[in-house]
Design a protein around this motif. Structure first.
Motif, PDB file in Angstrom:
ATOM      1  N   PHE A   1       6.961   0.269   0.335  1.00  0.00           N
ATOM      2  CA  PHE A   1       5.610   0.073   0.858  1.00  0.00           C
ATOM      3  C   PHE A   1       4.906  -1.083   0.164  1.00  0.00           C
ATOM      4  O   PHE A   1       4.894  -1.170  -1.069  1.00  0.00           O
ATOM      5  N   THR A   2       4.289  -1.965   0.969  1.00  0.00           N
ATOM      6  CA  THR A   2       3.402  -2.976   0.403  1.00  0.00           C
ATOM      7  C   THR A   2       2.098  -2.335  -0.044  1.00  0.00           C
ATOM      8  O   THR A   2       1.569  -2.654  -1.109  1.00  0.00           O
ATOM      9  N   HIS A   3       1.578  -1.425   0.780  1.00  0.00           N
ATOM     10  CA  HIS A   3       0.338  -0.710   0.459  1.00  0.00           C
ATOM     11  C   HIS A   3       0.196   0.452   1.445  1.00  0.00           C
ATOM     12  O   HIS A   3       1.049   0.652   2.318  1.00  0.00           O
ATOM     13  N   ALA A   4      -0.871   1.215   1.291  1.00  0.00           N
ATOM     14  CA  ALA A   4      -0.969   2.491   2.008  1.00  0.00           C
ATOM     15  C   ALA A   4      -2.050   2.505   3.074  1.00  0.00           C
ATOM     16  O   ALA A   4      -2.571   3.566   3.417  1.00  0.00           O
ATOM     17  N   HIS A   5      -2.392   1.366   3.650  1.00  0.00           N
ATOM     18  CA  HIS A   5      -3.278   1.365   4.811  1.00  0.00           C
ATOM     19  C   HIS A   5      -2.558   1.953   6.025  1.00  0.00           C
ATOM     20  O   HIS A   5      -1.323   1.935   6.089  1.00  0.00           O
ATOM     21  N   PRO A   6      -3.313   2.458   6.996  1.00  0.00           N
ATOM     22  CA  PRO A   6      -2.695   3.205   8.104  1.00  0.00           C
ATOM     23  C   PRO A   6      -1.614   2.453   8.862  1.00  0.00           C
ATOM     24  O   PRO A   6      -0.588   3.047   9.238  1.00  0.00           O
ATOM     25  N   ASP A   7      -1.811   1.162   9.128  1.00  0.00           N
ATOM     26  CA  ASP A   7      -0.836   0.435   9.942  1.00  0.00           C
ATOM     27  C   ASP A   7       0.450   0.127   9.182  1.00  0.00           C
ATOM     28  O   ASP A   7       1.411  -0.393   9.781  1.00  0.00           O
ATOM     29  N   HIS A   8       0.508   0.482   7.903  1.00  0.00           N
ATOM     30  CA  HIS A   8       1.715   0.285   7.106  1.00  0.00           C
ATOM     31  C   HIS A   8       2.363   1.603   6.693  1.00  0.00           C
ATOM     32  O   HIS A   8       3.551   1.617   6.365  1.00  0.00           O
ATOM     33  N   LEU A   9       1.601   2.679   6.738  1.00  0.00           N
ATOM     34  CA  LEU A   9       2.050   3.969   6.174  1.00  0.00           C
ATOM     35  C   LEU A   9       2.127   5.104   7.192  1.00  0.00           C
ATOM     36  O   LEU A   9       2.979   5.985   7.066  1.00  0.00           O
ATOM     37  N   TRP A  10       1.266   5.105   8.194  1.00  0.00           N
ATOM     38  CA  TRP A  10       1.105   6.310   9.007  1.00  0.00           C
ATOM     39  C   TRP A  10       2.299   6.607   9.909  1.00  0.00           C
ATOM     40  O   TRP A  10       2.375   7.681  10.493  1.00  0.00           O
ATOM     41  N   GLY A  11       3.236   5.688  10.016  1.00  0.00           N
ATOM     42  CA  GLY A  11       4.474   5.977  10.743  1.00  0.00           C
ATOM     43  C   GLY A  11       5.492   6.738   9.920  1.00  0.00           C
ATOM     44  O   GLY A  11       6.650   6.879  10.323  1.00  0.00           O
TER      45      GLY A  11
END
Length: 311
Positions: free
Chosen positions: A134-144
Motif C-alpha cells: 500500500f502507498t497509503h490508506a485513502h479509499p481509492d487505494h485501500l477499499w478494494g
C-alpha cells in the motif's frame, strides 16, 4: 458514506469472469491492460480501476483563483468537477505477483472498482497475487481490499504498509481529528486494516521491502504516504501513489497547497523535492491519477515541470 459495503465477491468474480473471458478473449486487453513495460527481469502492467468524480474544490480551494484560471484553460479542465483516472500497478518478478494498492472496490465511486476485470484481462485472478503493498490508506487505494464476506479479496497475498501510515489510520482518535469531510475515510481504513492486523508487515523509509523494490517516504498527502522505487541494474521506475496527484497544477505549481493533501505544506515540500529528482534522473514514473495510464516521466521546463506520458 455507507460503511455497510458489499464488496465484489472473489467467488462471484471467479465464476462470472471465466464466462466473460471465454466469450471475449483477447478483446478485453485493450480496454483494461493499458500500459506495459519490462524493467530488467520485472514485468510491469498498469491496469485501470476506473476513475473518480471529484468536486474541483477538493483540490483547488486553497489555490489563488486568478493564477489558477489560466492553468485550467491550458489543460481544458473544469473548476467544478474533476474525473481523474485510477491506475494500479502490477509487478510480476520471478514467482511473485505484486499489486501496489487495491483500488476502490465497488462502493466508493460509481466509475471506479474495475480492478478485477482489468486483472482478468491479463489472465490474473485474485488467488495469483502473492503480495499487496500500500502507498497509503485513502479509499481509492485501500477499499478494494475485502470481498462481500469481509475476507481479504487476495487470500494468498502477504500485505505491507508503512509503519507511520498504519499507526495513523489504526489510531481510534483519527476519526475525531481528521475532520468531518474525511471521517468516513478514517472509519473505512480502520475497519479494513483491522482485518490484516495479524498478518501485515511494516516498513520504513529506505528499506528494500522486496527484491528490487525500495520504499520512499513521501509524506504529506497522508501522514505516512510511501512511493516505491523499482530498480533492476540501471533501469528504474517510481510508483508515485498520490504524492504527485495530477498532471496539471502539481507540475505547473508544485509549491501550491493542494486541498487533497492532509498536510498541504508538507505535501508541497515533498512534491517539489521529488519532481526535481525525477526530472534530473529522467526516471520513469507511474502516477495513480496521472493521464494516459499514468506511465511517463517528468520534464523540467523554464519555470516549472510537465508530465510527459508514454503512450
Amino acid at each position: 458514506m455507507n460503511e455497510g459495503e458489499m464488496a465484489l465477491s472473489r467467488r462471484k468474480f471467479l465464476a462470472g469472469s471465466a464466462g466473460v473471458a471465454t466469450v471475449a478473449g483477447l478483446a478485453l486487453r485493450p480496454r483494461f491492460a493499458h500500459a506495459q513495460l519490462v524493467l530488467g527481469d520485472m514485468k510491469i502492467d498498469v491496469v485501470s480501476d476506473g476513475s473518480l468524480t471529484l468536486p474541483g474544490g477538493f483540490l483547488f480551494d486553497p489555490m489563488p483563483k486568478d493564477e489558477l484560471a489560466p492553468i485550467l484553460k491550458k489543460y481544458d479542465l473544469s473548476a467544478e468537477v474533476l474525473t481523474p483516472p485510477c491506475n494500479v500497478t502490477l509487478m510480476r518478478h520471478g514467482d511473485r505477483t505484486v499489486l501496489f494498492d487495491v483500488g476502490s472496490g465497488p462502493d466508493f465511486a460509481p466509475n471506479a472498482g474495475t480492478l478485477l476485470a482489468s486483472l482478468e484481462a491479463l489472465g490474473v485472478v485474485p488467488d495469483d497475487v502473492t503480495d499487496v503493498i500500500f502507498t497509503h490508506a485513502h479509499p481509492d487505494h485501500l477499499w478494494g481490499l475485502l470481498d462481500d464476506f469481509d475476507d481479504p479479496l487476495f487470500p494468498e497475498a502477504s500485505y505491507m504498509i508503512g509503519k507511520t501510515e498504519w499507526d495513523y489510520w489504526i489510531d481510534p482518535k483519527t476519526v475525531d481529528e481528521i475532520g468531518e469531510s474525511r471521517a468516513s475515510f478514517a472509519v473505512g481504513a480502520a475497519r479494513r486494516l483491522a482485518m490484516l492486523e495479524d498478518s501485515i508487515t511494516f516498513f520504513k523509509d529506505g528499506e528494500e521491502i522486496l527484491p528490487g523494490v525500495a520504499a520512499r517516504a513521501t509524506f504529506g498527502h497522508t501522514p505516512g504516504h510511501m512511493a516505491f522505487e523499482l530498480r533492476d541494474g540501471s533501469e528504474s521506475l517510481m510508483i508515485l501513489g498520490d504524492c504527485i496527484g495530477n498532471h496539471h497544477v502539481a507540475f505547473e505549481k508544485p509549491q501550491w497547497h493542494s486541498g487533497s493533501d492532509q498536510n498541504p505544506e508538507l505535501g508541497a515540500k515533498t512534491r517539489m523535492a521529488l519532481l526535481d529528482q525525477l526530472a534530473a534522473e529522467k526516471m520513469r514514473v507511474v502516477g495513480f491519477h496521472l493521464p494516459n495510464s499514468g506511465l511517463g516521466y517528468v520534464d523540467k521546463t523554464a519555470d516549472a515541470y510537465r508530465f510527459i506520458a508514454e503512450s
